[in-house]
Motif scaffolding. Sequence first.
Motif, short mmCIF file in Angstrom:
data_model
loop_
_atom_site.label_atom_id
_atom_site.label_comp_id
_atom_site.label_asym_id
_atom_site.label_seq_id
_atom_site.Cartn_x
_atom_site.Cartn_y
_atom_site.Cartn_z
N ASP A 158 11.24 18.88 12.68
CA ASP A 158 10.69 19.77 11.51
C ASP A 158 8.97 20.74 11.87
OD1 ASP A 158 8.64 17.58 11.82
OD2 ASP A 158 9.50 16.44 10.13
N ASP A 159 8.50 20.72 11.01
CA ASP A 159 7.13 21.31 10.67
C ASP A 159 6.03 20.88 11.18
OD1 ASP A 159 8.37 23.95 10.74
OD2 ASP A 159 8.60 24.02 8.62
N VAL A 160 5.95 19.56 11.43
CA VAL A 160 4.87 18.62 11.54
C VAL A 160 4.92 18.49 13.89
CG1 VAL A 160 4.48 15.97 12.23
CG2 VAL A 160 5.67 16.91 10.13
N ILE A 161 3.26 18.97 13.55
CA ILE A 161 2.69 18.79 14.60
C ILE A 161 1.60 17.76 14.61
CG2 ILE A 161 3.01 21.44 14.94
CD1 ILE A 161 -0.46 21.71 14.45
N ASN A 162 1.25 17.46 16.54
CA ASN A 162 0.27 16.60 16.80
C ASN A 162 -0.79 16.81 16.67
OD1 ASN A 162 -0.20 13.91 17.14
ND2 ASN A 162 1.61 12.92 17.00
N VAL A 163 -1.94 16.72 16.67
CA VAL A 163 -3.14 17.09 16.89
C VAL A 163 -3.97 15.70 17.77
CG1 VAL A 163 -5.27 19.03 16.52
CG2 VAL A 163 -2.94 19.21 15.60
N ALA A 164 -4.72 15.62 18.77
CA ALA A 164 -5.21 14.49 18.77
C ALA A 164 -4.97 13.88 18.17
CB ALA A 164 -6.83 14.63 18.42
N GLY A 165 -3.07 13.38 18.60
CA GLY A 165 -2.77 12.14 17.61
C GLY A 165 -2.43 11.91 15.93
N HIS A 166 -3.58 13.58 15.22
CA HIS A 166 -2.69 12.91 14.23
C HIS A 166 -1.89 13.93 13.58
CE1 HIS A 166 -7.18 11.45 14.28
NE2 HIS A 166 -7.52 13.08 14.71
N ARG A 167 -1.57 13.48 12.46
CA ARG A 167 -0.10 13.75 12.24
C ARG A 167 -0.34 15.07 11.28
NH1 ARG A 167 5.23 10.87 10.14
NH2 ARG A 167 5.58 12.03 9.25
N VAL A 214 -9.29 3.41 10.25
CA VAL A 214 -8.24 3.21 9.03
C VAL A 214 -7.33 3.83 7.94
CG1 VAL A 214 -10.11 0.92 8.71
CG2 VAL A 214 -10.37 3.35 7.62
N GLY A 215 -7.75 5.34 7.85
CA GLY A 215 -7.16 6.22 7.39
C GLY A 215 -5.27 6.46 7.71
N TRP A 216 -5.01 5.99 9.26
CA TRP A 216 -4.14 6.44 9.84
C TRP A 216 -2.64 5.18 9.89
CZ3 TRP A 216 -4.02 11.43 9.72
CH2 TRP A 216 -4.82 11.66 9.96
N VAL A 217 -2.20 4.50 9.99
CA VAL A 217 -1.11 3.40 10.27
C VAL A 217 -1.44 2.70 11.25
CG1 VAL A 217 0.56 4.40 11.42
CG2 VAL A 217 1.32 2.96 9.78
N VAL A 218 -1.86 2.92 11.98
CA VAL A 218 -2.46 2.35 13.99
C VAL A 218 -3.69 1.76 12.71
CG1 VAL A 218 -3.36 2.14 15.31
CG2 VAL A 218 -1.61 3.76 14.95
N GLY A 219 -4.28 2.39 11.98
CA GLY A 219 -5.46 1.66 11.71
C GLY A 219 -5.34 0.24 10.55
N HIS A 220 -3.81 0.47 9.46
CA HIS A 220 -3.58 -0.46 8.52
C HIS A 220 -2.78 -1.67 8.94
CE1 HIS A 220 -4.36 3.03 5.56
NE2 HIS A 220 -3.93 1.91 4.64
N SER A 221 -2.44 -1.37 10.07
CA SER A 221 -1.33 -2.39 10.29
C SER A 221 -2.11 -2.85 11.96
CB SER A 221 -0.31 -1.79 11.14
OG SER A 221 0.68 -0.81 10.61
N TYR A 222 -3.52 -2.05 12.64
CA TYR A 222 -3.32 -2.96 13.67
C TYR A 222 -4.54 -3.12 13.64
CZ TYR A 222 1.70 -3.52 15.63
OH TYR A 222 2.28 -3.91 14.87
N ILE A 223 -6.14 -2.08 13.01
CA ILE A 223 -7.14 -3.19 12.73
C ILE A 223 -7.14 -3.69 11.32
CG2 ILE A 223 -9.59 -1.61 12.09
CD1 ILE A 223 -8.22 0.84 13.43
N CYS A 224 -6.33 -3.10 10.82
CA CYS A 224 -6.35 -4.24 9.88
C CYS A 224 -5.73 -5.51 9.59
CB CYS A 224 -6.44 -4.05 7.99
SG CYS A 224 -7.02 -5.01 6.95
N TYR A 263 0.96 -1.19 -0.59
CA TYR A 263 0.54 0.06 0.08
C TYR A 263 0.61 1.48 0.64
CZ TYR A 263 0.60 0.30 5.13
OH TYR A 263 1.31 0.30 6.79
N ILE A 264 0.47 2.60 -0.29
CA ILE A 264 0.78 3.94 0.25
C ILE A 264 0.14 4.76 0.95
CG2 ILE A 264 1.02 5.84 -1.16
CD1 ILE A 264 0.89 5.00 -3.84
N LEU A 265 0.48 5.18 1.87
CA LEU A 265 0.06 5.91 2.79
C LEU A 265 0.42 6.36 3.13
CD1 LEU A 265 -1.94 5.88 5.24
CD2 LEU A 265 -0.52 5.01 7.07
N TYR A 266 -0.55 7.85 2.51
CA TYR A 266 0.52 9.66 2.79
C TYR A 266 0.23 9.45 4.57
CZ TYR A 266 -0.32 9.66 -2.04
OH TYR A 266 0.22 8.88 -3.09
N THR A 267 1.81 10.50 4.48
CA THR A 267 1.74 11.66 5.84
C THR A 267 2.16 12.77 5.65
OG1 THR A 267 2.05 10.73 8.03
CG2 THR A 267 4.02 10.49 6.21
N SER A 268 1.92 13.40 6.56
CA SER A 268 2.05 15.17 6.78
C SER A 268 3.96 15.08 6.54
CB SER A 268 1.53 16.08 7.74
OG SER A 268 0.55 15.67 7.75
#
Length: 630
Positions: free
Chosen positions: A495-504, A282-292, A235-240
Motif C-alpha cells: 500500500d502507500d505506507v512508507i517506513n521512515v526511521a522505523g516510523h510508519r 510510548v507513542g508507538w506499538v513497541v512502546g505499548h507492548s515492550y516499554i509498558c 487501548y486504541i493506537l492510531y497507525t498510518s
Amino acid sequence: MAYNDVYQSWKTDPEGFWLEAAKGIDWVKAPVKALSDDKAPMYEWFADSMVNACWNAVDRHVENGRGEQVAIIHDSPVTHSKREITFVELRNRVANLAGALRAKGIGKGDRVIIYMPMIPEALEAMLACARLGAVHSVVFGGFAANELAVRIDDCTPKAIIAASCGIEPGRVVHYKPLLDGAIDLATHKPEFCVIYQREQEVAHLEEGRDYNWHGFQYGVEPAECVPVEGSHPAYILYTSGTTGQPKGVVRPTGGHLVALNWTMKNIYNVDPGDVFWAASDVGWVVGHSYICYGPLVHGNTTVVFEGKPVGTPDAGTFWRVIEEHKVKSFFTAPTAFRAVKREDPTGEFVKKYDLSGLKAVYLAGERADPDTIVWAQDHLKVPVIDHWWQTELGYPAVCNPVGIELLPVKLGSPSVPLPGYAMKILDDNGHELPAGELGAVVTPLPLPPGTLQTLWNAEGRFKKSYLEHFPGYYETGDAGMIDEDGYLYIMARTDDVINVAGHRLSTGGMEEVLAGHPDVAECAVIGVSDALKGQLPVGFLCLNTGADRNEAEVVSEVVKMVRDKIGPVAAFKLAVVVDRLPKTRSGKILRGTMVSIADSKPYKMPATIDDPDILDEIAAALKLIGLANG
Ligand code: COA
Ligand code: AMP
C-alpha cells in the motif's frame, strides 16, 4: 521443547495452547473458553473472562513479593537525569492518579488521550487508565496539532493527559500549545486536561479545563483495579494507512496480557526480575507492548530512555545504558543501529563498556539490512534477532524464537512464524505461491490473542483493509516470500505506507497536505531509499496553470505545511516541481516506477504508460535534488 514442538502443539490445539498460556495471568474470572466466533470474522479471545491489566502489570508483583524491585528506570540523557521507581511506588502512584481521574468522572470505557514524552508518568497515565478500565490512546509527541485533533475527533476522549514539554536534542518541544491548538481544531472537546509540568517548561493552564498533575491528585482516594471483560478494549493506537485518516487499532485486554506475557520468555528470553529495554517511544506499538505492558506484566524492570542513539551525548549511549542498568535483552529499530554505525563504524564506543550482561538484541519496525546486522553481531557478540510485526498485531508474528530455541539466523529474514501465525504468500487472485516467489503476505484467521479486534469506529474499514481481499486470511499489507526452510522475507509494502526511521507514515496523508497548497494542481509522494532512515518521503508537485511562482518558494512552503500539519516526524524535506506526473492510460500515477528511478534501480517500462517521455523529466527533476544518480 524445540521450536517445532511448540509450534506443532499450537497447530494441534490452538485454543488449548492459549488457555495454557493464559495461566501466566491473574484473572478475576478465569477464561473457560479461549476463542469465541459469534462475531466472526471479528473473533474474540477470552471473552468470558474478567481481568485487569494494571493489576497484572503492577499490583500482583507487590502482592507476590516484588514490591521493592525496580519497575521503571528512567534514563534521560537529554535532561541529564535518572530515576528509579519500584513496583510498590508505582502501585501507589498509579492508584492515586487513577483515584484522581475517577473523582473527575473517568470510568470504564471512557477514552483518555495521552500526549507525553518518554517519562515514567506516561506509563503511569496508561496504567491508571487500565486500572479504571478506561481506554487510553497515546499520541506520539512528534505529531503536530492537526494529527492530535484528528485523533481527538475519532476517539472522543473525556480527558487528555499531557506533559508541558518534550525534549529533542537542541530544542524543547512545546506540547501545551500543540495540545491547545489541537483542542481548538477538533470538533470534540475533552471535559478536562491533566498537565504534568516538567521543570524544563511550565505551561500555562487554562482555568476550569486544565489541572496540574500533582494538585489534581491531592487528597483523593486511591482507586482499586476495576475488572473488565477479556474482550474489553485496553487501548486504541492510531497507525498510518493509505489515507490521511489514521486507523485506530483496538487492542482487547485479555489476549493482550496473555500474548505479551508469553513473548517475554519465549521470544525475549527474560525471567521476572531481569532488565528489559526497548529503545522506542510510548507513542508507538513497541512502546505499548515492550516499554509498558509486556515487561511489567512479566515482572521485568523496564527502561524508559529519553534520548537518541547518537548525539545524546555520543554513539556510546546505548552501551552505557546497557552496562549501567544491566540490560539483558535490548530491542531497537535498525535505523538506530545505522545511526550508531555511521558514527562508530569500528565499534570504538562499544569497547568502552562491559556488555557481558547483554544476551540478545532484537530489531524490528523496518527491514533490517544485512550490513547493520553483521555490524551489530561483530561488535556486540550476541545474537542479533530481526523480527517482524505490526501495530495491528501488537507483538512479533515472525521471529527467531530465542527463548525456545535459537534457530539458524538467515540475514535478511525475520525467520519463522510463531504460534498463532501460519504465513502464506498469495498472488493477487488469492492462489498460494511456491517457495521463493514474491506475493502478498497473509496469515489465516482467526488471528491469535492480543491482535487487533477491529478499528475504532470503523468496522467496515477494518474488514476492507485486512479481511476482504483474501477471504479467510488477514492481509498484512506487506509483500514478501518464504524460502524452502519456511523463513519469511519481507520485501515491500503493498500500500502507500512508507517506513521512515522505523516510523510508519502514509504517503497518501502527505499528498492530502500538499494538495491543500493553493498553487498545487496535482501531486505525488513516494518513499525513496535512504541509507540512514530506510526510506524518506519525496514530493512531486505540478503547479496550477498560470501560477507564477518561484518553485523553490513553493517547495519550502509545502515542506513547512507537512511539518505543521503532520509533524516533524514525517521528515518531509524533499520536493520538486514537475510539469507532469507519469500515469497509466487510466490515470493511475506510476509511483512504483518513480521509486525505481529515484533509487537508480532498473525498471520495466510500464506497458500501460501514457507518455514514456515523462519518466526522463522525473529523472531530471530527481537529479536536481541529488537523487536518481544525481
Ligand atoms: N517529539 C517531537 N519531535 C520529535 C520526536 C518527538 N517524540 N521524535 C522525533 N521528533 C522530530 C525530530 O526532532 C526530528 O525533527 P527535525 O526535523 O527538527 O530534526 C524529526 O522529528 C525526525 O525525527 P527522526 O526521524 O527520529 O530523526 P532524527 O534525525 O531525530 O533521528 C534516528 C534519527 C535514526 C537517530 C532516530 O530516528 C531514531 O532513533 N530512530 C529510532 C526509531 C524508533 O525507535 N522507532 C520505533 C519503532 S521500533
Ligand atoms: P508498525 O505498524 O509501525 O510496526 O509497522 C509495521 C510495518 O513495518 C510492517 O508491515 C512492515 O512493513 C514493517 N516491518 C516491521 N518489522 C519489520 C521487519 N522485521 N522487517 C521488515 N519490515 C518490517
